[in-house]
Design an enzyme around this catalytic site. Structure first.
Site, PDB file in Angstrom:
ATOM      1  N   TYR A   1      38.170  48.164  68.970  1.00  0.00           N
ATOM      2  CA  TYR A   1      37.375  48.588  70.164  1.00  0.00           C
ATOM      3  C   TYR A   1      36.427  49.830  69.638  1.00  0.00           C
ATOM      4  O   TYR A   1      35.101  49.853  70.115  1.00  0.00           O
ATOM      5  CB  TYR A   1      38.406  49.315  71.172  1.00  0.00           C
ATOM      6  CG  TYR A   1      37.591  49.708  72.467  1.00  0.00           C
ATOM      7  CD1 TYR A   1      37.518  48.627  73.236  1.00  0.00           C
ATOM      8  CD2 TYR A   1      37.047  50.878  72.558  1.00  0.00           C
ATOM      9  CE1 TYR A   1      36.815  49.106  74.584  1.00  0.00           C
ATOM     10  CE2 TYR A   1      36.082  51.288  73.560  1.00  0.00           C
ATOM     11  CZ  TYR A   1      36.133  50.160  74.656  1.00  0.00           C
ATOM     12  OH  TYR A   1      35.411  50.549  75.698  1.00  0.00           O
TER      13      TYR A   1
ATOM     14  N   PHE B   1       6.574  43.030  79.770  1.00  0.00           N
ATOM     15  CA  PHE B   1       7.608  41.736  79.933  1.00  0.00           C
ATOM     16  C   PHE B   1       8.018  41.778  81.378  1.00  0.00           C
ATOM     17  O   PHE B   1       8.341  42.919  81.864  1.00  0.00           O
ATOM     18  CB  PHE B   1       8.622  41.528  79.057  1.00  0.00           C
ATOM     19  CG  PHE B   1       9.425  40.037  79.204  1.00  0.00           C
ATOM     20  CD1 PHE B   1       8.918  38.976  79.212  1.00  0.00           C
ATOM     21  CD2 PHE B   1      10.610  40.204  79.314  1.00  0.00           C
ATOM     22  CE1 PHE B   1       9.663  37.734  79.324  1.00  0.00           C
ATOM     23  CE2 PHE B   1      11.320  39.122  79.707  1.00  0.00           C
ATOM     24  CZ  PHE B   1      10.593  37.785  79.824  1.00  0.00           C
ATOM     25  N   ASP B   2       8.496  40.590  82.153  1.00  0.00           N
ATOM     26  CA  ASP B   2       8.918  40.723  83.226  1.00  0.00           C
ATOM     27  C   ASP B   2      10.026  41.619  83.411  1.00  0.00           C
ATOM     28  O   ASP B   2      10.251  42.347  84.829  1.00  0.00           O
ATOM     29  CB  ASP B   2       8.844  39.288  84.144  1.00  0.00           C
ATOM     30  CG  ASP B   2      10.006  38.463  83.663  1.00  0.00           C
ATOM     31  OD1 ASP B   2      10.623  38.913  82.594  1.00  0.00           O
ATOM     32  OD2 ASP B   2      10.088  37.268  83.809  1.00  0.00           O
TER      33      ASP B   2
ATOM     34  N   ASP C   1       8.503  47.917  72.487  1.00  0.00           N
ATOM     35  CA  ASP C   1       9.221  46.722  72.788  1.00  0.00           C
ATOM     36  C   ASP C   1       9.147  45.787  71.880  1.00  0.00           C
ATOM     37  O   ASP C   1       8.119  45.026  71.785  1.00  0.00           O
ATOM     38  CB  ASP C   1       8.875  46.233  74.337  1.00  0.00           C
ATOM     39  CG  ASP C   1       9.637  45.181  74.711  1.00  0.00           C
ATOM     40  OD1 ASP C   1      10.535  44.387  73.886  1.00  0.00           O
ATOM     41  OD2 ASP C   1       9.503  44.635  75.659  1.00  0.00           O
TER      42      ASP C   1
ATOM     43  N   ALA D   1      10.729  42.874  70.536  1.00  0.00           N
ATOM     44  CA  ALA D   1      11.501  41.848  70.385  1.00  0.00           C
ATOM     45  C   ALA D   1      11.036  40.984  69.511  1.00  0.00           C
ATOM     46  O   ALA D   1      11.706  39.982  68.765  1.00  0.00           O
ATOM     47  CB  ALA D   1      11.429  41.316  71.890  1.00  0.00           C
TER      48      ALA D   1
ATOM     49  N   LYS E   1      15.705  37.005  69.997  1.00  0.00           N
ATOM     50  CA  LYS E   1      14.383  36.428  69.237  1.00  0.00           C
ATOM     51  C   LYS E   1      14.652  36.703  67.812  1.00  0.00           C
ATOM     52  O   LYS E   1      15.281  35.897  67.036  1.00  0.00           O
ATOM     53  CB  LYS E   1      13.297  37.207  70.106  1.00  0.00           C
ATOM     54  CG  LYS E   1      12.850  36.638  71.255  1.00  0.00           C
ATOM     55  CD  LYS E   1      13.571  37.494  72.284  1.00  0.00           C
ATOM     56  CE  LYS E   1      13.121  37.475  73.783  1.00  0.00           C
ATOM     57  NZ  LYS E   1      14.105  38.082  74.543  1.00  0.00           N
TER      58      LYS E   1
ATOM     59  N   HIS F   1      10.483  32.902  90.944  1.00  0.00           N
ATOM     60  CA  HIS F   1      10.437  31.441  89.731  1.00  0.00           C
ATOM     61  C   HIS F   1      11.675  30.993  89.542  1.00  0.00           C
ATOM     62  O   HIS F   1      11.912  29.714  89.281  1.00  0.00           O
ATOM     63  CB  HIS F   1       9.440  32.032  88.646  1.00  0.00           C
ATOM     64  CG  HIS F   1       9.933  32.875  87.852  1.00  0.00           C
ATOM     65  ND1 HIS F   1      10.002  34.268  88.219  1.00  0.00           N
ATOM     66  CD2 HIS F   1      10.480  33.121  86.571  1.00  0.00           C
ATOM     67  CE1 HIS F   1      10.464  35.175  87.289  1.00  0.00           C
ATOM     68  NE2 HIS F   1      10.564  34.297  86.380  1.00  0.00           N
TER      69      HIS F   1
HETATM   70  N1  F0G Z   1      10.867  42.090  76.012  1.00  0.00           N
HETATM   71  C1  F0G Z   1      10.252  41.084  75.730  1.00  0.00           C
HETATM   72  C2  F0G Z   1       8.777  41.061  75.118  1.00  0.00           C
HETATM   73  C3  F0G Z   1      10.770  39.704  75.856  1.00  0.00           C
HETATM   74  O1  F0G Z   1      10.166  38.649  75.765  1.00  0.00           O
HETATM   75  C4  F0G Z   1      12.189  39.782  76.838  1.00  0.00           C
HETATM   76  C5  F0G Z   1      12.678  38.549  76.699  1.00  0.00           C
HETATM   77  C6  F0G Z   1      12.705  40.907  76.924  1.00  0.00           C
HETATM   78  C7  F0G Z   1      11.961  42.219  76.673  1.00  0.00           C
HETATM   79  C8  F0G Z   1      14.008  40.860  77.504  1.00  0.00           C
HETATM   80  O2  F0G Z   1      14.960  40.665  76.590  1.00  0.00           O
HETATM   81  O3  F0G Z   1      16.174  38.488  77.358  1.00  0.00           O
HETATM   82  O4  F0G Z   1      17.033  39.907  75.804  1.00  0.00           O
HETATM   83  O5  F0G Z   1      17.084  40.893  77.961  1.00  0.00           O
HETATM   84  N2  F0G Z   1      12.167  37.419  76.750  1.00  0.00           N
HETATM   85  C9  F0G Z   1      12.752  35.929  77.238  1.00  0.00           C
HETATM   86  C10 F0G Z   1      11.724  35.095  76.899  1.00  0.00           C
HETATM   87  C11 F0G Z   1      13.619  35.756  78.346  1.00  0.00           C
HETATM   88  O6  F0G Z   1      11.741  33.772  77.298  1.00  0.00           O
HETATM   89  O7  F0G Z   1      10.473  35.449  76.679  1.00  0.00           O
HETATM   90  P1  F0G Z   1      16.413  39.883  77.059  1.00  0.00           P
END
Ligand code: F0G
Length: 462
Positions: free
Chosen positions: A75, A127-128, A218, A220, A261, A453
Protein backbone atom coordinates in the site's frame (compact mmCIF):
# COMPACT_ATOMS: atom_id res chain seq x y z
CA UNK A 1 28.37 0.44 -46.98
CA UNK A 2 26.76 2.56 -44.29
CA UNK A 3 22.99 2.49 -43.89
CA UNK A 4 20.90 5.67 -43.96
CA UNK A 5 19.22 5.66 -40.50
CA UNK A 6 16.07 7.11 -42.08
CA UNK A 7 15.51 3.85 -43.93
CA UNK A 8 15.79 1.61 -40.86
CA UNK A 9 12.69 -0.33 -39.73
CA UNK A 10 11.32 -0.04 -36.16
CA UNK A 11 13.83 -1.39 -33.59
CA UNK A 12 11.58 -4.26 -32.43
CA UNK A 13 9.79 -7.32 -33.72
CA UNK A 14 6.33 -8.54 -32.79
CA UNK A 15 5.99 -11.29 -30.18
CA UNK A 16 2.34 -11.24 -29.06
CA UNK A 17 -0.54 -10.42 -31.38
CA UNK A 18 -4.31 -10.10 -31.15
CA UNK A 19 -6.76 -10.68 -34.02
CA UNK A 20 -8.57 -7.79 -35.67
CA UNK A 21 -12.06 -8.25 -37.14
CA UNK A 22 -13.07 -7.69 -40.77
CA UNK A 23 -16.82 -7.10 -40.96
CA UNK A 24 -18.78 -7.16 -44.22
CA UNK A 25 -20.08 -3.87 -45.62
CA UNK A 26 -23.59 -4.84 -44.45
CA UNK A 27 -22.37 -5.62 -40.95
CA UNK A 28 -20.57 -2.27 -40.78
CA UNK A 29 -23.69 -0.42 -41.96
CA UNK A 30 -25.78 -2.12 -39.27
CA UNK A 31 -23.15 -1.57 -36.58
CA UNK A 32 -22.90 2.15 -37.29
CA UNK A 33 -26.70 2.58 -37.35
CA UNK A 34 -26.99 0.78 -34.00
CA UNK A 35 -24.25 3.06 -32.64
CA UNK A 36 -26.39 6.10 -33.50
CA UNK A 37 -23.78 7.02 -36.12
CA UNK A 38 -21.34 7.86 -33.35
CA UNK A 39 -18.06 5.90 -33.54
CA UNK A 40 -17.63 6.25 -29.74
CA UNK A 41 -20.62 3.88 -29.39
CA UNK A 42 -19.11 1.15 -31.58
CA UNK A 43 -17.78 -2.00 -29.99
CA UNK A 44 -14.04 -2.35 -30.44
CA UNK A 45 -14.59 -5.83 -31.92
CA UNK A 46 -16.45 -4.21 -34.83
CA UNK A 47 -13.39 -2.17 -35.83
CA UNK A 48 -10.64 -3.20 -38.22
CA UNK A 49 -8.22 -0.31 -37.66
CA UNK A 50 -8.80 1.82 -34.57
CA UNK A 51 -7.35 5.33 -34.93
CA UNK A 52 -9.63 6.91 -32.32
CA UNK A 53 -6.79 7.68 -29.91
CA UNK A 54 -3.08 7.17 -29.32
CA UNK A 55 -3.80 7.21 -25.57
CA UNK A 56 -3.42 3.99 -23.63
CA UNK A 57 -3.61 2.07 -26.90
CA UNK A 58 0.08 1.29 -27.46
CA UNK A 59 1.80 -2.08 -27.27
CA UNK A 60 4.03 -2.81 -24.30
CA UNK A 61 7.45 -4.45 -24.59
CA UNK A 62 8.70 -7.76 -23.24
CA UNK A 63 10.85 -5.76 -20.81
CA UNK A 64 7.78 -3.90 -19.55
CA UNK A 65 5.82 -7.11 -19.02
CA UNK A 66 8.79 -8.72 -17.28
CA UNK A 67 9.02 -5.70 -14.98
CA UNK A 68 5.25 -5.84 -14.37
CA UNK A 69 5.63 -9.37 -13.00
CA UNK A 70 7.85 -7.88 -10.30
CA UNK A 71 5.20 -5.31 -9.36
CA UNK A 72 5.12 -4.68 -5.62
CA UNK A 73 1.54 -4.04 -4.51
CA UNK A 74 2.36 -2.77 -1.00
CA UNK A 75 0.00 0.00 0.00
CA UNK A 76 2.78 2.45 0.85
CA UNK A 77 6.42 2.73 -0.15
CA UNK A 78 6.32 -0.12 -2.68
CA UNK A 79 9.50 -1.10 -4.52
CA UNK A 80 7.70 -0.32 -7.78
CA UNK A 81 7.05 3.24 -6.62
CA UNK A 82 10.75 3.86 -6.04
CA UNK A 83 11.59 2.43 -9.44
CA UNK A 84 9.01 4.74 -11.02
CA UNK A 85 9.94 7.89 -9.14
CA UNK A 86 13.67 7.40 -9.76
CA UNK A 87 13.06 7.18 -13.52
CA UNK A 88 10.70 10.15 -13.62
CA UNK A 89 12.97 12.33 -11.46
CA UNK A 90 15.94 11.41 -13.58
CA UNK A 91 14.05 12.45 -16.72
CA UNK A 92 12.40 15.62 -15.42
CA UNK A 93 14.59 16.89 -12.60
CA UNK A 94 11.55 17.80 -10.45
CA UNK A 95 12.07 17.11 -6.74
CA UNK A 96 8.37 16.35 -6.16
CA UNK A 97 6.60 13.68 -8.20
CA UNK A 98 2.97 12.76 -7.54
CA UNK A 99 1.61 9.70 -9.36
CA UNK A 100 -1.92 9.83 -10.82
CA UNK A 101 -3.97 7.28 -12.71
CA UNK A 102 -4.11 9.43 -15.86
CA UNK A 103 -3.43 12.96 -17.07
CA UNK A 104 -6.78 14.52 -16.28
CA UNK A 105 -6.56 13.48 -12.62
CA UNK A 106 -3.30 15.42 -12.48
CA UNK A 107 -4.98 18.40 -14.13
CA UNK A 108 -7.84 18.37 -11.64
CA UNK A 109 -5.51 18.16 -8.66
CA UNK A 110 -3.07 20.79 -9.91
CA UNK A 111 -5.66 23.32 -11.07
CA UNK A 112 -7.91 23.01 -8.05
CA UNK A 113 -4.87 23.64 -5.83
CA UNK A 114 -3.12 26.32 -7.88
CA UNK A 115 -5.88 28.32 -9.60
CA UNK A 116 -8.24 30.68 -7.80
CA UNK A 117 -11.76 31.38 -9.08
CA UNK A 118 -11.72 34.06 -11.78
CA UNK A 119 -8.06 33.50 -12.70
CA UNK A 120 -6.89 32.83 -16.25
CA UNK A 121 -4.87 29.85 -17.45
CA UNK A 122 -3.09 30.72 -20.70
CA UNK A 123 -1.97 28.02 -23.11
CA UNK A 124 -0.75 27.50 -26.66
CA UNK A 125 -3.87 25.26 -26.78
CA UNK A 126 -5.66 23.48 -23.94
CA UNK A 127 -6.57 19.86 -24.61
CA UNK A 128 -10.32 19.31 -24.01
CA UNK A 129 -10.05 17.72 -20.55
CA UNK A 130 -7.48 20.35 -19.60
CA UNK A 131 -9.88 23.08 -20.66
CA UNK A 132 -12.69 21.40 -18.70
CA UNK A 133 -10.55 21.07 -15.55
CA UNK A 134 -9.56 24.74 -15.69
CA UNK A 135 -13.26 25.62 -15.86
CA UNK A 136 -14.11 23.21 -13.04
CA UNK A 137 -11.68 25.27 -10.93
CA UNK A 138 -13.88 28.30 -11.84
CA UNK A 139 -11.02 29.76 -13.88
CA UNK A 140 -10.85 30.76 -17.55
CA UNK A 141 -8.91 28.72 -20.12
CA UNK A 142 -7.50 30.99 -22.82
CA UNK A 143 -5.73 29.71 -25.95
CA UNK A 144 -3.09 31.88 -27.61
CA UNK A 145 -1.75 29.74 -30.48
CA UNK A 146 0.87 31.33 -32.73
CA UNK A 147 -0.52 32.97 -35.90
CA UNK A 148 1.27 30.39 -38.11
CA UNK A 149 -1.04 27.68 -36.73
CA UNK A 150 -4.02 29.18 -38.57
CA UNK A 151 -2.52 28.21 -41.94
CA UNK A 152 -3.07 24.45 -42.11
CA UNK A 153 -1.04 24.08 -45.31
CA UNK A 154 2.17 25.96 -44.45
CA UNK A 155 5.36 24.05 -43.73
CA UNK A 156 6.40 26.14 -40.68
CA UNK A 157 8.25 23.72 -38.36
CA UNK A 158 6.82 24.84 -34.98
CA UNK A 159 3.16 25.64 -35.42
CA UNK A 160 2.55 24.37 -31.88
CA UNK A 161 4.16 27.51 -30.40
CA UNK A 162 2.36 30.05 -28.28
CA UNK A 163 1.87 33.59 -29.61
CA UNK A 164 4.59 35.40 -27.62
CA UNK A 165 3.36 38.86 -28.59
CA UNK A 166 -0.14 38.09 -27.35
CA UNK A 167 1.20 36.45 -24.17
CA UNK A 168 3.36 39.49 -23.41
CA UNK A 169 0.39 41.77 -24.03
CA UNK A 170 -1.65 39.95 -21.39
CA UNK A 171 1.24 39.79 -18.90
CA UNK A 172 1.97 43.51 -19.19
CA UNK A 173 -1.65 44.65 -19.40
CA UNK A 174 -4.52 45.12 -16.96
CA UNK A 175 -5.30 41.38 -16.89
CA UNK A 176 -1.87 40.49 -15.44
CA UNK A 177 -3.29 40.16 -11.91
CA UNK A 178 -5.73 37.52 -13.12
CA UNK A 179 -3.18 35.23 -14.79
CA UNK A 180 -2.74 32.21 -12.54
CA UNK A 181 -0.77 29.93 -14.82
CA UNK A 182 0.81 29.53 -18.25
CA UNK A 183 0.54 25.96 -19.54
CA UNK A 184 2.39 24.83 -22.65
CA UNK A 185 1.06 21.67 -24.32
CA UNK A 186 3.87 19.67 -25.98
CA UNK A 187 3.13 18.57 -28.66
CA UNK A 188 0.05 20.63 -29.46
CA UNK A 189 -2.62 17.92 -29.74
CA UNK A 190 -5.46 20.41 -30.17
CA UNK A 191 -3.75 21.99 -33.17
CA UNK A 192 -2.45 19.31 -35.49
CA UNK A 193 0.15 17.51 -33.31
CA UNK A 194 2.49 20.41 -34.04
CA UNK A 195 5.62 20.68 -31.89
CA UNK A 196 6.72 23.57 -29.67
CA UNK A 197 10.27 24.85 -30.18
CA UNK A 198 12.79 25.17 -27.37
CA UNK A 199 13.17 28.84 -28.30
CA UNK A 200 9.45 29.33 -27.67
CA UNK A 201 9.63 27.51 -24.31
CA UNK A 202 12.64 29.61 -23.30
CA UNK A 203 10.83 32.83 -24.17
CA UNK A 204 7.76 31.71 -22.18
CA UNK A 205 9.98 30.87 -19.20
CA UNK A 206 11.57 34.30 -19.38
CA UNK A 207 8.22 36.12 -19.58
CA UNK A 208 6.73 34.05 -16.76
CA UNK A 209 9.76 34.58 -14.52
CA UNK A 210 9.72 38.32 -15.15
CA UNK A 211 6.02 38.62 -14.36
CA UNK A 212 6.05 36.00 -11.57
CA UNK A 213 3.55 33.65 -13.15
CA UNK A 214 3.91 29.87 -12.72
CA UNK A 215 4.93 28.12 -15.95
CA UNK A 216 3.89 24.48 -16.43
CA UNK A 217 4.10 21.89 -19.20
CA UNK A 218 1.30 19.59 -20.29
CA UNK A 219 3.88 17.11 -21.49
CA UNK A 220 1.82 14.12 -22.65
CA UNK A 221 4.02 13.78 -25.75
CA UNK A 222 7.35 14.94 -24.30
CA UNK A 223 9.39 12.40 -26.30
CA UNK A 224 7.73 13.14 -29.64
CA UNK A 225 8.18 16.89 -29.11
CA UNK A 226 11.85 16.28 -28.31
CA UNK A 227 12.28 14.24 -31.49
CA UNK A 228 10.78 17.00 -33.65
CA UNK A 229 13.03 19.58 -31.95
CA UNK A 230 16.05 17.38 -32.74
CA UNK A 231 14.93 17.12 -36.37
CA UNK A 232 13.74 20.68 -36.97
CA UNK A 233 15.28 23.24 -34.59
CA UNK A 234 18.75 24.59 -35.41
CA UNK A 235 21.24 23.87 -32.63
CA UNK A 236 19.65 20.61 -31.37
CA UNK A 237 20.96 18.13 -33.94
CA UNK A 238 23.64 16.85 -31.56
CA UNK A 239 21.31 16.55 -28.56
CA UNK A 240 19.64 13.24 -27.74
CA UNK A 241 15.84 13.27 -27.46
CA UNK A 242 16.30 12.59 -23.76
CA UNK A 243 18.54 15.63 -23.28
CA UNK A 244 16.01 17.80 -25.11
CA UNK A 245 13.08 16.51 -23.04
CA UNK A 246 15.03 17.03 -19.81
CA UNK A 247 15.89 20.57 -20.89
CA UNK A 248 12.21 21.30 -21.60
CA UNK A 249 11.20 20.09 -18.12
CA UNK A 250 14.04 22.17 -16.63
CA UNK A 251 12.58 25.36 -18.12
CA UNK A 252 9.23 24.94 -16.36
CA UNK A 253 8.14 25.18 -12.73
CA UNK A 254 6.34 21.88 -13.03
CA UNK A 255 4.28 19.66 -15.28
CA UNK A 256 1.21 17.49 -15.66
CA UNK A 257 1.82 14.41 -17.76
CA UNK A 258 -0.49 11.75 -19.10
CA UNK A 259 1.75 8.68 -19.41
CA UNK A 260 -0.86 6.90 -21.54
CA UNK A 261 0.98 8.33 -24.55
CA UNK A 262 4.77 8.56 -24.25
CA UNK A 263 4.76 6.39 -21.11
CA UNK A 264 4.03 3.50 -23.51
CA UNK A 265 1.44 2.12 -21.08
CA UNK A 266 -2.31 1.66 -20.85
CA UNK A 267 -2.70 3.86 -17.79
CA UNK A 268 -0.75 6.35 -15.69
CA UNK A 269 0.45 9.89 -15.25
CA UNK A 270 2.16 12.23 -12.82
CA UNK A 271 2.46 15.79 -11.57
CA UNK A 272 6.00 17.18 -11.30
CA UNK A 273 6.64 20.14 -8.99
CA UNK A 274 9.42 22.27 -7.53
CA UNK A 275 7.45 24.31 -5.02
CA UNK A 276 7.12 22.73 -1.54
CA UNK A 277 3.85 24.43 -0.58
CA UNK A 278 2.18 23.60 -3.88
CA UNK A 279 3.37 20.02 -3.45
CA UNK A 280 1.86 19.82 0.03
CA UNK A 281 -1.49 21.11 -1.26
CA UNK A 282 -1.56 18.76 -4.24
CA UNK A 283 -0.45 15.80 -2.14
CA UNK A 284 -3.34 16.23 0.29
CA UNK A 285 -5.78 16.37 -2.61
CA UNK A 286 -4.11 13.32 -4.20
CA UNK A 287 -4.41 11.22 -1.06
CA UNK A 288 -8.05 12.19 -0.60
CA UNK A 289 -9.10 11.52 -4.19
CA UNK A 290 -6.62 9.29 -6.08
CA UNK A 291 -4.65 7.26 -3.57
CA UNK A 292 -1.63 7.44 -1.30
CA UNK A 293 1.29 9.47 -2.62
CA UNK A 294 3.34 6.39 -3.52
CA UNK A 295 0.75 4.89 -5.88
CA UNK A 296 -1.82 7.57 -6.83
CA UNK A 297 -4.46 5.24 -8.25
CA UNK A 298 -1.95 2.97 -9.98
CA UNK A 299 -1.09 -0.64 -9.27
CA UNK A 300 2.52 -1.63 -8.61
CA UNK A 301 2.60 -3.47 -11.95
CA UNK A 302 1.49 -0.26 -13.72
CA UNK A 303 4.30 1.69 -12.04
CA UNK A 304 6.79 -0.93 -13.26
CA UNK A 305 5.56 -0.77 -16.88
CA UNK A 306 5.69 3.04 -16.72
CA UNK A 307 9.21 3.17 -15.28
CA UNK A 308 10.40 1.00 -18.15
CA UNK A 309 8.20 2.83 -20.70
CA UNK A 310 9.54 6.34 -20.03
CA UNK A 311 13.05 4.97 -20.61
CA UNK A 312 12.19 3.02 -23.79
CA UNK A 313 10.29 5.88 -25.39
CA UNK A 314 13.43 8.01 -25.57
CA UNK A 315 15.17 5.54 -27.92
CA UNK A 316 16.04 7.59 -31.03
CA UNK A 317 15.64 4.52 -33.25
CA UNK A 318 12.06 4.07 -32.01
CA UNK A 319 11.18 7.77 -32.37
CA UNK A 320 12.73 7.97 -35.83
CA UNK A 321 10.79 4.94 -37.07
CA UNK A 322 7.51 6.15 -35.58
CA UNK A 323 7.90 9.62 -37.10
CA UNK A 324 8.81 8.08 -40.46
CA UNK A 325 5.75 5.82 -40.40
CA UNK A 326 3.37 8.75 -39.75
CA UNK A 327 5.11 10.88 -42.40
CA UNK A 328 4.80 8.01 -44.89
CA UNK A 329 1.06 7.74 -44.23
CA UNK A 330 0.75 11.52 -44.69
CA UNK A 331 2.52 11.33 -48.05
CA UNK A 332 0.25 8.55 -49.28
CA UNK A 333 -2.86 10.42 -48.19
CA UNK A 334 -1.66 13.71 -49.68
CA UNK A 335 -0.69 11.99 -52.95
CA UNK A 336 -4.28 10.73 -53.15
CA UNK A 337 -5.45 14.35 -53.12
CA UNK A 338 -6.48 14.50 -49.46
CA UNK A 339 -5.00 17.39 -47.46
CA UNK A 340 -3.72 17.01 -43.91
CA UNK A 341 -2.36 19.67 -41.56
CA UNK A 342 1.23 20.36 -42.60
CA UNK A 343 3.86 19.43 -41.69
CA UNK A 344 3.01 15.95 -40.40
CA UNK A 345 3.52 15.50 -36.66
CA UNK A 346 3.98 12.10 -35.03
CA UNK A 347 1.02 10.91 -32.97
CA UNK A 348 -1.73 11.78 -35.43
CA UNK A 349 -2.66 13.17 -38.83
CA UNK A 350 -5.43 15.75 -39.13
CA UNK A 351 -7.40 15.41 -42.37
CA UNK A 352 -8.94 18.56 -43.81
CA UNK A 353 -12.45 17.14 -44.27
CA UNK A 354 -13.96 20.55 -44.98
CA UNK A 355 -11.82 20.83 -48.09
CA UNK A 356 -12.35 17.20 -49.18
CA UNK A 357 -16.16 17.47 -48.86
CA UNK A 358 -17.03 20.99 -50.04
CA UNK A 359 -20.62 19.87 -50.80
CA UNK A 360 -21.26 19.55 -47.04
CA UNK A 361 -21.91 22.69 -44.98
CA UNK A 362 -20.57 22.89 -41.41
CA UNK A 363 -24.05 22.11 -40.02
CA UNK A 364 -23.94 18.83 -41.98
CA UNK A 365 -20.70 17.94 -40.15
CA UNK A 366 -18.19 17.14 -42.91
CA UNK A 367 -15.58 15.85 -40.43
CA UNK A 368 -18.06 13.52 -38.81
CA UNK A 369 -19.31 12.44 -42.24
CA UNK A 370 -15.80 11.52 -43.33
CA UNK A 371 -15.22 9.63 -40.07
CA UNK A 372 -18.42 7.62 -40.63
CA UNK A 373 -17.45 6.92 -44.26
CA UNK A 374 -14.04 5.61 -43.19
CA UNK A 375 -15.87 3.12 -40.99
CA UNK A 376 -18.49 2.23 -43.62
CA UNK A 377 -15.87 1.68 -46.33
CA UNK A 378 -13.03 0.20 -44.33
CA UNK A 379 -13.92 -0.44 -40.68
CA UNK A 380 -11.62 2.45 -39.65
CA UNK A 381 -12.46 4.47 -36.53
CA UNK A 382 -11.24 8.01 -35.91
CA UNK A 383 -12.28 11.20 -34.16
CA UNK A 384 -13.93 14.31 -35.58
CA UNK A 385 -12.38 17.66 -34.64
CA UNK A 386 -14.83 20.00 -36.28
CA UNK A 387 -18.23 21.56 -35.72
CA UNK A 388 -19.78 18.50 -34.09
CA UNK A 389 -17.12 18.62 -31.37
CA UNK A 390 -16.30 22.33 -31.18
CA UNK A 391 -19.22 24.17 -32.77
CA UNK A 392 -21.68 26.21 -30.69
CA UNK A 393 -25.24 24.88 -30.78
CA UNK A 394 -28.64 25.85 -29.41
CA UNK A 395 -31.04 23.52 -27.59
CA UNK A 396 -32.51 22.31 -30.89
CA UNK A 397 -29.01 21.24 -32.00
CA UNK A 398 -28.84 24.06 -34.54
CA UNK A 399 -25.28 25.13 -35.27
CA UNK A 400 -24.86 28.76 -34.21
CA UNK A 401 -21.12 29.08 -34.76
CA UNK A 402 -19.05 26.48 -36.63
CA UNK A 403 -15.57 25.33 -35.62
CA UNK A 404 -12.70 27.13 -37.37
CA UNK A 405 -11.83 23.96 -39.32
CA UNK A 406 -13.60 20.69 -40.16
CA UNK A 407 -10.95 18.10 -39.30
CA UNK A 408 -10.70 14.37 -38.69
CA UNK A 409 -7.89 13.07 -36.50
CA UNK A 410 -6.24 9.79 -37.42
CA UNK A 411 -4.37 8.97 -34.18
CA UNK A 412 -1.65 6.34 -34.48
CA UNK A 413 -1.28 3.96 -31.50
CA UNK A 414 2.34 3.27 -30.58
CA UNK A 415 3.97 0.02 -31.84
CA UNK A 416 0.55 -1.41 -32.82
CA UNK A 417 0.02 -1.08 -36.58
CA UNK A 418 2.56 -1.90 -39.28
CA UNK A 419 3.00 0.14 -42.45
CA UNK A 420 0.79 -2.37 -44.23
CA UNK A 421 -2.11 -1.51 -41.90
CA UNK A 422 -1.49 2.16 -42.66
CA UNK A 423 -1.34 1.40 -46.43
CA UNK A 424 -4.84 0.03 -46.02
CA UNK A 425 -6.00 3.24 -44.28
CA UNK A 426 -4.51 5.33 -47.09
CA UNK A 427 -6.23 3.19 -49.73
CA UNK A 428 -9.65 3.55 -48.09
CA UNK A 429 -9.20 7.34 -47.90
CA UNK A 430 -8.01 7.42 -51.50
CA UNK A 431 -11.20 5.55 -52.50
CA UNK A 432 -13.32 8.20 -50.77
CA UNK A 433 -11.33 10.97 -52.48
CA UNK A 434 -12.21 9.51 -55.89
CA UNK A 435 -15.92 10.23 -55.41
CA UNK A 436 -16.26 12.48 -52.35
CA UNK A 437 -19.75 13.62 -53.43
CA UNK A 438 -21.22 10.26 -52.36
CA UNK A 439 -20.38 11.06 -48.69
CA UNK A 440 -23.59 12.12 -46.98
CA UNK A 441 -24.01 14.69 -44.24
CA UNK A 442 -25.53 14.01 -40.82
CA UNK A 443 -27.95 15.63 -38.43
CA UNK A 444 -28.15 15.34 -34.66
CA UNK A 445 -31.01 13.30 -33.20
CA UNK A 446 -30.15 13.66 -29.53
CA UNK A 447 -27.28 15.18 -27.63
CA UNK A 448 -26.15 15.63 -24.04
CA UNK A 449 -25.50 19.20 -22.92
CA UNK A 450 -21.92 18.52 -21.76
CA UNK A 451 -19.11 16.79 -23.68
CA UNK A 452 -21.45 16.36 -26.63
CA UNK A 453 -19.20 14.35 -28.96
CA UNK A 454 -18.98 11.33 -26.66
CA UNK A 455 -22.70 10.53 -26.43
CA UNK A 456 -24.40 12.39 -29.31
CA UNK A 457 -26.64 10.31 -31.65
CA UNK A 458 -27.09 11.23 -35.29
CA UNK A 459 -28.70 10.09 -38.55
CA UNK A 460 -27.60 10.46 -42.15
CA UNK A 461 -29.27 13.11 -44.29
CA UNK A 462 -31.19 12.01 -47.40
N1 F0G B 1 -3.25 16.57 -22.29
C1 F0G B 1 -3.15 16.23 -23.58
C2 F0G B 1 -2.33 17.07 -24.51
C3 F0G B 1 -3.83 15.09 -24.06
O1 F0G B 1 -3.74 14.77 -25.34
C4 F0G B 1 -4.60 14.32 -23.15
C5 F0G B 1 -5.33 13.15 -23.60
C6 F0G B 1 -4.66 14.72 -21.80
C7 F0G B 1 -3.96 15.86 -21.41
C8 F0G B 1 -5.45 13.98 -20.78
O2 F0G B 1 -4.79 12.82 -20.46
O3 F0G B 1 -6.36 11.01 -21.18
O4 F0G B 1 -4.51 10.57 -19.55
O5 F0G B 1 -6.48 11.89 -18.87
N2 F0G B 1 -5.50 12.87 -24.81
C9 F0G B 1 -6.18 11.70 -25.37
C10 F0G B 1 -6.31 11.87 -26.87
C11 F0G B 1 -7.45 11.31 -24.71
O6 F0G B 1 -6.97 11.02 -27.51
O7 F0G B 1 -5.75 12.80 -27.42
P1 F0G B 1 -5.58 11.50 -19.99
Amino acid sequence: MSIDPNTLPPPYRIKVVEPIPFLTADERRRALAEAGYNPFNLRADQITIDLLSDSGTGATSAAQEAAAALGDESYAGARSWFRFVDEVRDLTGYPHILPVHQGRAGERILFSTLLKPGQICISNTHFDTTHANVELAAAEARDLPCPEAADLDSAEPFKGNIDLVALKRVLTGPERQRVGLVLMTITNNGLGAQPVSMANLEAVKELCARHRVPFFLDAARFAENAWLVNQREPGYQDWTPRQIATRAFALADGCVVSLKKDGLSAIGGFIGLRDDDLHAGCEANLIATEGFSTYGGLAGHDLERLAQGVREVMDPAYLRARAASTARLARMINDAGVDTIQPAGIHALYVNAGRLLPHLAPHEFPGHSLGCQLFLDGGIRCAELGSLYLGQMDDQHRLLAPAPFELVRLAIPRRVYTDSHLDYVASILAGIAKSPERVRGYRIVSSPRLLRHFKVRLEPLE
